[in-house]
Design an enzyme around this catalytic site. Structure first.
Site, PDB file in Angstrom:
ATOM      1  N   GLU A 148       0.818  -1.216   0.000  1.00  0.00           N
ATOM      2  CA  GLU A 148       0.000   0.000   0.000  1.00  0.00           C
ATOM      3  C   GLU A 148       0.854   1.269   0.000  1.00  0.00           C
ATOM      4  OE1 GLU A 148      -2.955  -0.192   3.101  1.00  0.00           O
ATOM      5  OE2 GLU A 148      -4.043  -1.808   2.093  1.00  0.00           O
ATOM      6  N   GLU A 295      -5.538  -8.991   0.407  1.00  0.00           N
ATOM      7  CA  GLU A 295      -5.997  -8.919   1.806  1.00  0.00           C
ATOM      8  C   GLU A 295      -7.496  -8.696   1.836  1.00  0.00           C
ATOM      9  OE1 GLU A 295      -4.065  -5.972   4.216  1.00  0.00           O
ATOM     10  OE2 GLU A 295      -2.046  -6.578   3.616  1.00  0.00           O
TER      11      GLU A 295
END
Length: 529
Positions: A148, A295
């Site tokens: 991220e 995720e």
């Protein structure tokens, strides 16, 4: 030509299934049916793991007491978890994963981006130390470069593409680029106006990084890695997103979200976010990069007043429905029937994670390997319920082909040495007199008779594991002492078997049925030539 192409696909998938007997790729036979359903219209050159429907699990280590690497791999194998993602490339963990056949995504931590993104030589050393030194005994399938970065470390964004290219150069030099893909996980927050999905687009300020990145993924056959968290979307919506919509619960038609531009109906947040990513890529003229969800999950505990929906029931509901959704190759409204490989966050609770109370409770297990809750996975594929009490059962997969069920039933009651006398007319398990019910009894008897070993509940894809006891009336299904249900002691191991070869032997016996199918398919191909 179309017929020949289809038979070649069947042969390749089935051959991979048989290859699994050596243990290094044992789960390939388990995904035979799924593989066929996903690949029936794609070219042979596209056979890589990101096309398959599978569930993986993330393994974080923000714990006050991290289990030993051997404990982790033991838990993974006991739960039949065949795909994992690590947040680093810990050598001890990689050593423990050697020769397990578990497919592994390793990661370049964010703090290493500066060094790798500025030096081709550093990237080459990283690959030599963390990839080449372990592959192929460790089944590394991808490298996740950072995590991220675009949303949490925007100042490091310019380093992403150099790091990915340098690592790719190192893989090419080591002749590993065909087997290991490179990508980077993104937060779904980089997608703006995500509903309706057809109007979604990436944050335009990220174009200098995203455009070359998507071209890179396109040219290397790597997936777009995306983190999807319906829990947070639900929490931040202040009641706009219904809980049932976030949890994959069935919705009446009038409650489904409809994209007015495409008239596609959305029944859950997960699909809407994945499709938003597809539409955002299409906006940039990229239409052939698959989405992998690296995720997703739901916390099983949180602050009682501020996070009341972080609880065991919702976590069980979300993850069980997610697994069923992914393993059934449901796809998304934009791409129905297209696999979305997905990794659950996460294997263990992480008690040292900062933030709200729920941040510590996303695990399927606590640090001691005790399940937080028992997943309910009837008909959901090959992932075991996280139930360490041995209360699992092997049943016929819902909707399985009746001819394949009958063939598997015949095998179980014959070469499989299951005592099927209770299925005779007038006996306790005769009714209901259906192939599915009789197969369920035989599958479960074999599964427990073989000690619930890895690969003993598969039967060429027509069997799945459940935590729901299928016993009914006077027909009682085997449990912990199920070995008595086999005629004879056990299947004889081969002369060169090892202490743990029992489960692989069982897989080999089941795939004898696959060999028959392969022979028939081969004859069909010869006839077409």
């Amino acid at each position: 030509m179309a017929k020949l192409h289809f038979f070649l696909l069947l042969l390749l998938a089935a051959a991979e299934a048989i290859h699994g007997e050596d243990g290094s790729h044992a789960d390939r036979d388990k995904t035979l049916v799924t593989t066929l359903s996903v690949h029936s219209t794609v070219s042979l050159c596209q056979f890589y793991p990101f096309d398959w429907a599978y569930i993986g699990v993330n393994i974080g280590t923000a714990m006050s007491s991290v289990p030993a690497a051997t404990q982790i791999t033991t838990l993974l194998r006991s739960q039949n978890i065949r795909h994992i993602r690590l947040y680093d490339a810990d050598p001890g963990m990689l050593s423990a994963l050697a020769n397990t056949g578990i497919r592994v995504i390793i990661s370049v931590p964010n703090e290493q981006l500066l060094a790798i993104g500025n030096s081709n030589a550093t990237a080459a050393k990283w690959v030599a130390r963390n990839v080449a030194a372990h592959y192929p005994s460790v089944n590394i399938t991808a490298i996740a470069v950072g995590s991220e970065v675009l949303s949490t470390l925007p100042n490091a964004a310019p380093l992403i593409m150099p790091a990915m290219r340098y690592l790719q150069n190192a893989l090419v030099a080591a002749a590993l680029d065909k087997y290991i893909k490179i990508s980077t996980p993104h937060s779904s927050s980089i997608i703006l106006d995500s509903f309706p999905p057809s109007q979604a687009f990436f944050n335009r300020s990220l174009d200098p990084v995203l455009v070359p990145m998507l071209k890179f993924l396109q040219s290397t056959g790597a997936p777009l890695m995306l983190n999807v968290y319906p829990y947070y979307d639900y929490m931040r919506s202040n009641g706009v997103i219904p809980l049932d919509y976030a949890l994959f619960r069935p919705l009446p038609p009038n409650k489904e979200a409809v994209d007015a531009n495409t008239l596609l109906h959305y029944t859950n947040v997960f699909d809407a976010v994945v499709d938003a990513a597809y539409f955002a890529m299409a906006y940039l003229n990229v239409t052939n990069v698959p989405v992998m969800v690296t995720e997703t999950g739901w916390p099983h505990k949180g602050d009682a007043s501020a996070e009341p929906d972080a609880n065991n029931d919702n976590a069980d509901t979300y993850n069980s429905n997610l697994i069923r959704h992914v393993m059934n190759v449901t796809g998304t409204p934009k791409h129905p029937g297209v696999a979305v490989p997905t990794f659950i966050y996460e294997l263990y609770d992480e008690d040292t994670r900062p933030g709200t109370a729920s941040e510590k409770y996303w695990g399927l297990f606590d640090m001691n390997g005790i399940p937080a809750y028992a997943l309910h996975l009837t008909g959901s594929g090959v992932l075991l319920a996280n139930d360490t009490t041995n209360q699992t059962y092997c049943v016929a997969r819902e909707g399985a082909d009746e001819k394949m069920l009958q063939a598997a039933l015949d095998w179980a009651c014959g070469p499989g040495k299951v005592d099927c006398s209770v299925l005779a007319q007038g006996k306790p398990c005769y009714d209901p007199d259906t192939v599915e019910d009789h197969a369920t009894y035989a599958f479960n008897a074999y599964y427990h008779g073989m000690g619930m070993g890895s690969g003993t509940c598969y039967f060429s894809g027509v069997a799945v594991i459940t935590t729901t006891d299928p016993s009914h009336g006077s027909c009682v299904y085997g449990g912990k002492n199920g070995s008595a249900l086999l005629n004879g002691t056990s299947l004889a191991p081969s002369s060169n078997s090892t202490a743990d070869s029992g489960s692989r032997r069982a897989v080999g016996d089941v795939t004898s049925f696959v060999r028959i199918v392969v022979t028939a398919l081969l004859l069909s191909v010869v006839a077409l030539l």
